[in-house]
Write a protein that holds these residues in place. Structure first.
Motif, PDB file in Angstrom:
ATOM      1  N   ALA A  78      12.110  -5.485   6.441  1.00 35.60           N
ATOM      2  CA  ALA A  78      11.991  -4.820   7.745  1.00 35.60           C
ATOM      3  C   ALA A  78      12.049  -3.313   7.558  1.00 35.60           C
ATOM      4  N   GLY A  79      11.135  -2.639   8.232  1.00 32.29           N
ATOM      5  CA  GLY A  79      11.128  -1.182   8.190  1.00 32.29           C
ATOM      6  C   GLY A  79      10.372  -0.586   7.016  1.00 32.29           C
ATOM      7  N   ARG A  80      10.007  -1.402   6.046  1.00 36.03           N
ATOM      8  CA  ARG A  80       9.276  -0.885   4.890  1.00 36.03           C
ATOM      9  C   ARG A  80       7.786  -0.888   5.200  1.00 36.03           C
ATOM     10  N   GLU A  81       7.123   0.207   4.866  1.00 34.77           N
ATOM     11  CA  GLU A  81       5.690   0.316   5.100  1.00 34.77           C
ATOM     12  C   GLU A  81       4.946  -0.629   4.161  1.00 34.77           C
TER      13      GLU A  81
END
Length: 107
Positions: A78-81
């Motif tokens: 989650a939150g990682r490009e």
């Protein structure tokens, strides 16, 4: 013969017993390659995924009524490009209707 690392070996064994097959006397192998070589040497039979490659000396057949489903999980941080390709694959997998998924390779 069974693969000792198969996460569904117990459930598959129970399903085979329900169909009248005695699977309590068998051997466990630690690699799929060993399993295939033993079957090729006519030392037993095995149920392996239809995605596993087998030599031309062996034949595959479908087993009707045998519950051999597998669960596959997709994880992402989650939150990682993500790359465009990873995002597209995740969208495709999330949007698929997996309930009706059945592979038919004609073997």
């Amino acid at each position: 013969m069974s693969r000792n690392y198969c996460e569904h070996a117990e459930r598959l064994g129970a399903s085979l017993r329900e169909h009248g097959l005695n699977v309590d006397r068998g051997h466990e192998v630690s690699s799929e390659r060993d399993l295939i070589e033993l079957v090729e040497a006519d030392i037993g039979v095995a149920i392996i995924p239809d995605t596993s490659p087998i030599p031309q000396t062996l034949k595959r057949t479908a087993v009707d009524g045998l519950d051999a489903r597998r669960t596959v999980h997709l994880y992402g941080v989650a939150g990682r490009e993500r790359t465009a390709v990873a995002s597209a694959i995740m969208r495709m997998l999330r949007g698929a209707d997996w309930r009706s998924s059945k592979r038919d390779n004609g073997t």
